[in-house]
Design a protein around this motif. Sequence first.
Motif, mmCIF file in Angstrom:
data_model
loop_
_atom_site.group_PDB
_atom_site.id
_atom_site.type_symbol
_atom_site.label_atom_id
_atom_site.label_comp_id
_atom_site.label_asym_id
_atom_site.label_seq_id
_atom_site.Cartn_x
_atom_site.Cartn_y
_atom_site.Cartn_z
ATOM 1 N N PRO A 66 0.874 -1.170 -0.066
ATOM 2 C CA PRO A 66 0.063 0.005 -0.022
ATOM 3 C C PRO A 66 0.936 1.317 0.149
ATOM 4 N N LEU A 67 1.934 1.282 0.716
ATOM 5 C CA LEU A 67 2.839 2.432 0.887
ATOM 6 C C LEU A 67 3.460 2.657 -0.454
ATOM 7 N N ARG A 68 4.054 1.508 -1.277
ATOM 8 C CA ARG A 68 4.637 1.628 -2.677
ATOM 9 C C ARG A 68 3.484 2.187 -3.578
ATOM 10 N N LYS A 69 2.269 1.925 -3.492
ATOM 11 C CA LYS A 69 1.103 2.112 -4.470
ATOM 12 C C LYS A 69 0.900 3.796 -4.300
ATOM 13 N N LEU A 70 0.659 4.070 -2.792
ATOM 14 C CA LEU A 70 0.390 5.417 -2.732
ATOM 15 C C LEU A 70 1.324 6.659 -2.875
ATOM 16 N N ALA A 71 2.491 6.024 -2.517
ATOM 17 C CA ALA A 71 3.857 6.981 -3.070
ATOM 18 C C ALA A 71 3.899 7.189 -4.471
ATOM 19 N N LEU A 72 3.678 6.050 -5.294
ATOM 20 C CA LEU A 72 3.867 6.311 -6.663
ATOM 21 C C LEU A 72 2.617 6.899 -7.390
ATOM 22 N N GLU A 73 1.372 6.861 -6.621
ATOM 23 C CA GLU A 73 0.403 7.514 -7.202
ATOM 24 C C GLU A 73 0.517 9.148 -6.821
ATOM 25 N N ALA A 74 1.145 9.459 -5.769
ATOM 26 C CA ALA A 74 1.562 10.927 -5.507
ATOM 27 C C ALA A 74 2.629 11.318 -6.180
ATOM 28 N N GLY A 75 3.118 10.722 -7.024
ATOM 29 C CA GLY A 75 4.425 11.226 -7.843
ATOM 30 C C GLY A 75 5.869 10.860 -7.228
ATOM 31 N N VAL A 76 5.840 10.178 -6.088
ATOM 32 C CA VAL A 76 6.965 9.946 -5.525
ATOM 33 C C VAL A 76 7.836 8.884 -6.324
ATOM 34 N N TYR A 79 12.433 3.371 -5.177
ATOM 35 C CA TYR A 79 13.459 2.360 -5.527
ATOM 36 C C TYR A 79 13.104 0.990 -4.558
ATOM 37 N N VAL A 80 13.072 -0.224 -5.287
ATOM 38 C CA VAL A 80 12.618 -1.477 -4.592
ATOM 39 C C VAL A 80 13.661 -2.474 -4.852
ATOM 40 N N PRO A 81 14.503 -2.966 -3.680
ATOM 41 C CA PRO A 81 15.293 -3.918 -4.001
ATOM 42 C C PRO A 81 15.027 -4.862 -5.047
ATOM 43 N N HIS A 82 15.776 -5.303 -5.914
ATOM 44 C CA HIS A 82 15.841 -6.455 -6.806
ATOM 45 C C HIS A 82 15.547 -7.581 -6.225
ATOM 46 N N GLN A 83 14.647 -8.502 -6.476
ATOM 47 C CA GLN A 83 14.216 -9.767 -5.726
ATOM 48 C C GLN A 83 15.270 -10.777 -6.024
ATOM 49 N N THR A 84 16.038 -10.735 -7.005
ATOM 50 C CA THR A 84 16.957 -12.089 -7.342
ATOM 51 C C THR A 84 18.422 -11.440 -7.874
ATOM 52 N N ARG A 85 18.573 -10.152 -7.849
ATOM 53 C CA ARG A 85 19.830 -9.502 -8.153
ATOM 54 C C ARG A 85 20.468 -8.665 -6.850
ATOM 55 N N GLU A 86 21.090 -9.312 -6.026
ATOM 56 C CA GLU A 86 21.821 -8.553 -4.984
ATOM 57 C C GLU A 86 22.301 -7.454 -5.311
ATOM 58 N N GLY A 87 22.086 -6.388 -4.519
ATOM 59 C CA GLY A 87 22.551 -5.101 -4.499
ATOM 60 C C GLY A 87 21.785 -4.166 -5.650
ATOM 61 N N TRP A 88 21.106 -4.763 -6.439
ATOM 62 C CA TRP A 88 20.351 -3.988 -7.340
ATOM 63 C C TRP A 88 18.928 -3.713 -6.975
ATOM 64 N N TYR A 89 18.471 -2.490 -7.679
ATOM 65 C CA TYR A 89 17.051 -1.901 -7.281
ATOM 66 C C TYR A 89 16.392 -1.847 -8.726
ATOM 67 N N TRP A 90 14.973 -1.830 -8.488
ATOM 68 C CA TRP A 90 14.033 -1.417 -9.434
ATOM 69 C C TRP A 90 13.708 0.056 -9.054
ATOM 70 N N CYS A 91 14.010 0.962 -10.171
ATOM 71 C CA CYS A 91 13.631 2.354 -10.381
ATOM 72 C C CYS A 91 12.232 2.467 -10.845
ATOM 73 N N LEU A 92 11.236 2.951 -10.213
ATOM 74 C CA LEU A 92 9.877 3.006 -10.302
ATOM 75 C C LEU A 92 9.168 4.360 -10.317
ATOM 76 N N SER A 93 8.234 4.771 -11.391
ATOM 77 C CA SER A 93 7.633 6.022 -11.270
ATOM 78 C C SER A 93 5.919 5.645 -11.680
ATOM 79 N N ASP A 94 5.877 4.641 -12.089
ATOM 80 C CA ASP A 94 4.450 4.117 -12.795
ATOM 81 C C ASP A 94 3.868 3.433 -11.356
ATOM 82 N N PRO A 95 2.410 3.676 -11.089
ATOM 83 C CA PRO A 95 2.051 3.263 -9.899
ATOM 84 C C PRO A 95 1.799 1.468 -10.192
ATOM 85 N N ALA A 96 1.780 1.119 -11.421
ATOM 86 C CA ALA A 96 1.556 -0.463 -11.755
ATOM 87 C C ALA A 96 2.957 -1.092 -11.176
ATOM 88 N N GLY A 97 3.904 -0.273 -11.016
ATOM 89 C CA GLY A 97 5.119 -1.106 -10.137
ATOM 90 C C GLY A 97 5.003 -1.045 -8.993
#
Length: 190
Positions: A66-76, A79-97
Motif C-alpha cells: 500500500p505504501l508503494r502504491k500510494l507513493a507512486l500515485e502521489a508522484g514519488v 527504488y525497490v530492492p531487486h528480488q534476485t539480483r543482490e545489490g540492485w534496485y528497480w527504479c519505479l515511477s509508474d503506480p503499476a510498479g
Amino acid sequence: MTLPGTWRETVWTRLLRERACGYPLPPHGHHPNFVGAAQAARALLSHPQVTRHRTLVVGGDRVLYPLRKLALEAGVAIYVPHQTREGWYWCLSDPAGAQLRAMPRVGEPRLHPEGAQAAVLACVAADRQGGRLGKGFGWGARGLSLGVPEYTLAHPLMLVDVLPCPPDSQVRLIGLPGEVVAPAPPQTLD
C-alpha cells in the motif's frame, strides 16, 4: 535480555492469535502483512518529515505494497530492492510498479538508489525509542547504511516501549494505523 528470534516468535504468535495479519499466513518468518497497513502507510506518507521526499527506497514486502502504491500515485519515485539480483534496485515511477510482478515490466534496473532521500523498511517489531527488529534475514536485516533517514510501519501489537532485545536498526518514524510515532533522538553524553 530476550533473544531477537524469541521476540519475533512472540510477536508473530500474538498477531496470528489476535487475527491482526493477512496473507501470507502464518506470519512467522515474514514481515507481517498486518491489518491496517494501508492506514499506517497513509499516516506515514502524510507526515511532514516524509512529504518533502520525492524519492524513496521501499522494501518489496507485501505489507509495504500500500505504501508503494500510494507513493507512486502521489508522484514519488521509488527504488525497490531487486528480488534476485543482490545489490540492485528497480527504479519505479509508474503506480503499476507497486506490485512485485510488474516491476520487471515497468521498472528500470539500477545498481544504486540515486537521489534517494529516505527509506521505508518493514519490521516484525519496533519500540518507541526507534528500535526496529526485522525478520532476521534479507535486504534490510541489519539496516541499509545508505545515509538516509529510515522509517517503518507497524501494527500497535508490534510496538512496545522498549524492545527486549537488540534492534536491527534505528528508525526516525513509525507509521501506525491512524498515527505516526516520532521516537525521541538518542541522548548523548557531553
